[in-house]
Design an enzyme around this catalytic site. Sequence first.
Site, PDB file in Angstrom:
ATOM      1  N   HIS A  58       0.856  -1.183   0.000  1.00 10.61           N
ATOM      2  CA  HIS A  58       0.000   0.000   0.000  1.00 10.61           C
ATOM      3  C   HIS A  58       0.895   1.237   0.000  1.00 10.61           C
ATOM      4  CE1 HIS A  58      -3.781  -1.979   1.930  1.00 10.61           C
ATOM      5  NE2 HIS A  58      -3.042  -2.896   1.353  1.00 10.61           N
ATOM      6  N   GLU A 131       3.432  -0.528   3.934  1.00 11.34           N
ATOM      7  CA  GLU A 131       3.106   0.821   3.480  1.00 11.34           C
ATOM      8  C   GLU A 131       4.401   1.412   2.941  1.00 11.34           C
ATOM      9  OE1 GLU A 131       0.183   2.376   3.403  1.00 11.34           O
ATOM     10  OE2 GLU A 131      -1.071   1.156   4.726  1.00 11.34           O
TER      11      GLU A 131
END
Length: 178
Positions: A58, A131
Amino acid sequence: SYGVDLNRNYSYQWGGTYSTNDPTAEDYRGTSAFSEPETQAIRAFCNPRHMSASVSYHSYGELVLYPFGYDYVPAQDSSLLNSLATSMRNLINSTGGQSYIAEQSVDLYPAAGDSDDWGYGVHTTLCFTIELRPVSAGGGGFVLPEIQIQPTWLENKPATYYLIQKMIDTQVGIRDWI
């Protein structure tokens, strides 16, 4: 309207406190668990298989996250998940010079119905969300500048290969590994 947030559309803890039924919200969970064709496709792929581990990429925040995200309750295998996430973080940081942090997903923000919680909670898959860069919106946010794509891949590759190798080396179920 933003549509359905696919990472709120999985069945494990779907509709919990940290999701919304407001279709105009950016984190709208959908009308039901697996209401979307994308999450249905992932479920259809995963259900007949036993995945030892998974990584979902992500943007953004420079984090290595692990279950659970729906609540502050620790996963049964939280020490194992934390150990793997920390090792992955260390590999990323030593390769790219970035300062990724390893933490339980809920520490970023609580979210019910996400893919990692479903993978771990339903299938006991060791699930991680990485992330990627940047650490903040000021560094590009959700749209990584083109010049950072290759360095981001190079710093994350060792962590992913590490996890794959750990799963190959163990070749046993999660409960046998502990």
